[in-house]
Design an enzyme around this catalytic site. Sequence first.
Site, PDB file in Angstrom:
ATOM      1  N   GLU A   1      -4.327  -6.719  15.051  1.00  0.00           N
ATOM      2  CA  GLU A   1      -3.846  -5.395  14.630  1.00  0.00           C
ATOM      3  C   GLU A   1      -4.987  -4.380  14.751  1.00  0.00           C
ATOM      4  O   GLU A   1      -4.759  -3.202  15.002  1.00  0.00           O
ATOM      5  CB  GLU A   1      -3.309  -5.452  13.182  1.00  0.00           C
ATOM      6  CG  GLU A   1      -2.381  -4.294  12.850  1.00  0.00           C
ATOM      7  CD  GLU A   1      -1.584  -4.498  11.564  1.00  0.00           C
ATOM      8  OE1 GLU A   1      -0.381  -4.786  11.628  1.00  0.00           O
ATOM      9  OE2 GLU A   1      -2.169  -4.334  10.474  1.00  0.00           O
TER      10      GLU A   1
ATOM     11  N   GLU B   1      10.621  -4.592   4.449  1.00  0.00           N
ATOM     12  CA  GLU B   1      10.756  -5.996   4.020  1.00  0.00           C
ATOM     13  C   GLU B   1      10.406  -6.143   2.539  1.00  0.00           C
ATOM     14  O   GLU B   1      11.114  -6.806   1.777  1.00  0.00           O
ATOM     15  CB  GLU B   1       9.818  -6.902   4.839  1.00  0.00           C
ATOM     16  CG  GLU B   1      10.139  -6.981   6.316  1.00  0.00           C
ATOM     17  CD  GLU B   1       9.349  -5.969   7.136  1.00  0.00           C
ATOM     18  OE1 GLU B   1       9.057  -4.859   6.620  1.00  0.00           O
ATOM     19  OE2 GLU B   1       9.025  -6.288   8.295  1.00  0.00           O
TER      20      GLU B   1
ATOM     21  N   LYS C   1       9.566  -0.666  13.902  1.00  0.00           N
ATOM     22  CA  LYS C   1      10.065  -0.307  12.562  1.00  0.00           C
ATOM     23  C   LYS C   1      11.150   0.767  12.676  1.00  0.00           C
ATOM     24  O   LYS C   1      12.202   0.679  12.057  1.00  0.00           O
ATOM     25  CB  LYS C   1       8.921   0.281  11.718  1.00  0.00           C
ATOM     26  CG  LYS C   1       7.973  -0.722  11.114  1.00  0.00           C
ATOM     27  CD  LYS C   1       7.051   0.007  10.134  1.00  0.00           C
ATOM     28  CE  LYS C   1       5.823  -0.796   9.777  1.00  0.00           C
ATOM     29  NZ  LYS C   1       4.820  -0.041   9.032  1.00  0.00           N
TER      30      LYS C   1
ATOM     31  N   GLY D   1      -4.756  -1.920   5.208  1.00  0.00           N
ATOM     32  CA  GLY D   1      -3.949  -3.052   4.743  1.00  0.00           C
ATOM     33  C   GLY D   1      -4.602  -4.398   5.011  1.00  0.00           C
ATOM     34  O   GLY D   1      -4.692  -5.265   4.143  1.00  0.00           O
ATOM     35  N   ARG D   2      -5.093  -4.575   6.245  1.00  0.00           N
ATOM     36  CA  ARG D   2      -5.659  -5.889   6.617  1.00  0.00           C
ATOM     37  C   ARG D   2      -7.070  -6.097   6.075  1.00  0.00           C
ATOM     38  O   ARG D   2      -7.691  -7.131   6.330  1.00  0.00           O
ATOM     39  CB  ARG D   2      -5.608  -6.066   8.137  1.00  0.00           C
ATOM     40  CG  ARG D   2      -6.198  -4.917   8.936  1.00  0.00           C
ATOM     41  CD  ARG D   2      -5.819  -5.000  10.410  1.00  0.00           C
ATOM     42  NE  ARG D   2      -6.275  -3.825  11.159  1.00  0.00           N
ATOM     43  CZ  ARG D   2      -5.593  -2.701  11.287  1.00  0.00           C
ATOM     44  NH1 ARG D   2      -4.423  -2.571  10.684  1.00  0.00           N
ATOM     45  NH2 ARG D   2      -6.066  -1.700  11.999  1.00  0.00           N
TER      46      ARG D   2
ATOM     47  N   HIS E   1      -3.916 -33.461  17.885  1.00  0.00           N
ATOM     48  CA  HIS E   1      -2.767 -34.261  18.327  1.00  0.00           C
ATOM     49  C   HIS E   1      -1.623 -33.374  18.796  1.00  0.00           C
ATOM     50  O   HIS E   1      -0.474 -33.806  18.853  1.00  0.00           O
ATOM     51  CB  HIS E   1      -2.316 -35.185  17.194  1.00  0.00           C
ATOM     52  CG  HIS E   1      -3.415 -36.124  16.784  1.00  0.00           C
ATOM     53  ND1 HIS E   1      -3.615 -37.337  17.394  1.00  0.00           N
ATOM     54  CD2 HIS E   1      -4.413 -35.991  15.869  1.00  0.00           C
ATOM     55  CE1 HIS E   1      -4.669 -37.932  16.854  1.00  0.00           C
ATOM     56  NE2 HIS E   1      -5.177 -37.134  15.931  1.00  0.00           N
TER      57      HIS E   1
ATOM     58  N   LYS F   1       0.838  -1.204   0.000  1.00  0.00           N
ATOM     59  CA  LYS F   1       0.000   0.000   0.000  1.00  0.00           C
ATOM     60  C   LYS F   1       0.875   1.257   0.000  1.00  0.00           C
ATOM     61  O   LYS F   1       0.687   2.162  -0.786  1.00  0.00           O
ATOM     62  CB  LYS F   1      -0.904  -0.037   1.238  1.00  0.00           C
ATOM     63  CG  LYS F   1      -1.827   1.140   1.368  1.00  0.00           C
ATOM     64  CD  LYS F   1      -2.774   0.949   2.540  1.00  0.00           C
ATOM     65  CE  LYS F   1      -3.485   2.261   2.823  1.00  0.00           C
ATOM     66  NZ  LYS F   1      -4.394   2.186   3.957  1.00  0.00           N
TER      67      LYS F   1
HETATM   68  O1  F6P Z   1       2.245  -4.266   9.943  1.00  0.00           O
HETATM   69  C1  F6P Z   1       1.919  -2.944   9.671  1.00  0.00           C
HETATM   70  C2  F6P Z   1       1.369  -2.775   8.288  1.00  0.00           C
HETATM   71  O2  F6P Z   1       1.212  -1.422   8.070  1.00  0.00           O
HETATM   72  C3  F6P Z   1       0.059  -3.519   8.037  1.00  0.00           C
HETATM   73  O3  F6P Z   1      -1.044  -2.849   8.517  1.00  0.00           O
HETATM   74  C4  F6P Z   1       0.103  -3.666   6.562  1.00  0.00           C
HETATM   75  O4  F6P Z   1      -0.816  -4.632   6.128  1.00  0.00           O
HETATM   76  C5  F6P Z   1       1.536  -4.065   6.358  1.00  0.00           C
HETATM   77  O5  F6P Z   1       2.248  -3.286   7.301  1.00  0.00           O
HETATM   78  C6  F6P Z   1       2.078  -3.871   4.974  1.00  0.00           C
HETATM   79  O6  F6P Z   1       2.012  -2.547   4.563  1.00  0.00           O
HETATM   80  P1  F6P Z   1       2.205  -2.138   3.039  1.00  0.00           P
HETATM   81  O7  F6P Z   1       1.088  -2.738   2.267  1.00  0.00           O
HETATM   82  O8  F6P Z   1       2.161  -0.639   3.032  1.00  0.00           O
HETATM   83  O9  F6P Z   1       3.534  -2.651   2.568  1.00  0.00           O
END
Ligand code: F6P
Length: 545
Positions: free
Chosen positions: A350, A210, A509, A264-265, A381, A204
């Site tokens: 979250e 990452e 972060k 995002g979620r 199990h 987003k």
């Molecule tokens: O973990 C924090 C967060 O902002 C989530 O809410 C989001 O889904 C994720 O990082 C990834 O964010 P982006 O889509 O901006 O890379």
Amino acid sequence: MAVNAVKAHLTTLRAHRNRLSRTTMRDMFAGDPKRFSRFSIAWDRLVFDYSKHRLDAGAFKALLDVAKTAGVKAKRDAMFSGRIINETEGRAVLHTALRAPADERIEVDGQDVIGEVVKVRRAMTRFSNAVRNGKYKVSGGAVTDVVNIGIGGSNLGPAMATLALAPWHDGPRTHFVSNVDAADLAEVFKVIPPETTLFIVASKTFTTQETMCNAQTARNWMQRKLGRQDVGAHFAALSTNLVATRKFGIADERTFGFWDWVGGRYSVWSAIGLSLMMAIGPKRFGEFLDGAYEADTHFRTADYGGNIPVIMALLGIWYRNVWGFETHAVLPYDNRLARFPAYLQQLEMESNGKRVMMDGRAVTADTGAIVWGEPGTDGQHAFYQLIHQGTSVIPCDFLIAAKSNDRLSGHHELLLANCLAQSEALMLGKTLAEARAELKQAGMPEKEIRRLAPHKVFEGNRPSTTFLYERLDPKMLGTLIALYEHKVFVQGAIWGINSFDQWGVELGKALAQELIPMVEGKAKVKGKDASTAGLLAAFHQMTSR
Ligand code: F6P
């Protein structure tokens, strides 16, 4: 002023809890042959059974009063109509607009959003079709493999849904890379042919550490493997940040946008679902959206007492705030829902893992439960021992289809029997007298019976909900996800918190950013606590050997 609606009802709710503590579900079932029909909802192709809970008509009514006090209906309407309910980020919350019919009109700041949604979905459909029918060509011809690079909501939704809907796959092979741990990407590199692979960079913000690291590594790998700089055709982007996607070198025609009002979620319904659309095709993706829309309509129209997400939310509040149970297990008896608990962890934890209310004052009651789980029967199990006989009570959600998507004779009957057996055992338990009688029947001497019987007692009275659905297909998956989304919304509305921000992930972060030069050895370790400094020193020592 933000209000926690539970507070106003706590005395009444506690009185119900104390009353119900003196009885058991076993007794309540025995005393009421209509308990199942009273406490279950048969809706469309889904039965929602909440009869195996520490609940009776009086307690249920008291819980519904909590929803009324919280003004859930008004808050729900504010969300659906595009009001700025994510106050700390100044945003509307409109993931529901992503699955609304094309002729609906929803405005944000006076601008209709549905038109934009439809436009992007059409572009996604065109691109997906071209990739799926081989008209879109990369260096080696038609695309055979798609790799979604993204994390959190930009990974969990499409990864979970793509696995769940594997029986509908008729597109390119799909892979998901999320972790910055090189192991994640390295394993995918082993199985993808570079000449025919398309990377989808899903972020987003297009700044997530990452994802950007993985995307750059993927681009370098492609350049090396293909022996050329221009690997642009092998990359697409899903983002709200067009400046950054362009800077990364992804052409606008392969960039699919969304908007700041999609959290995002909550983004699997948006362009973030492109990898899923490529796997199952635009038509099935449309059914996935339709399933969510059905849940939206149910949530908007059903009375509180017959409203599945409202009841899910109230049960969560009942156990978290009144009985003090801390965790909630999601146990799909559906192996392809293996990632559903992880998906719900982000959705619920979250969203509702918050310690202040909307107005910044500290919450006065516990908020989001700890969500966890694994598919049955494997979990049986592993950790079910604790659910049955441990000292913590863990409310569970069981999910199972009436019809399997796989024709291997005998399996589904066994699966269903196990699922039903678990919720039955949790509810019924086994008394000392029953345990003793069983051992006696097996011919055990009294001394042995006395020694063993206590270990064979199940306290029982352990709560669970069962979702029995006709079949796990795109539409049903859409429905299930949206029901949980609305559950989370109702809980946030009752607790008076903002379910749509996530400041809690920021500190880590920022600190990671600060630590990078110290890890790389480019900056001196300064201003760190003794533990962090000690670990860094040990790390440098180990890596210098
Ligand atoms: O973990 C924090 C967060 O902002 C989530 O809410 C989001 O889904 C994720 O990082 C990834 O964010 P982006 O889509 O901006 O890379």
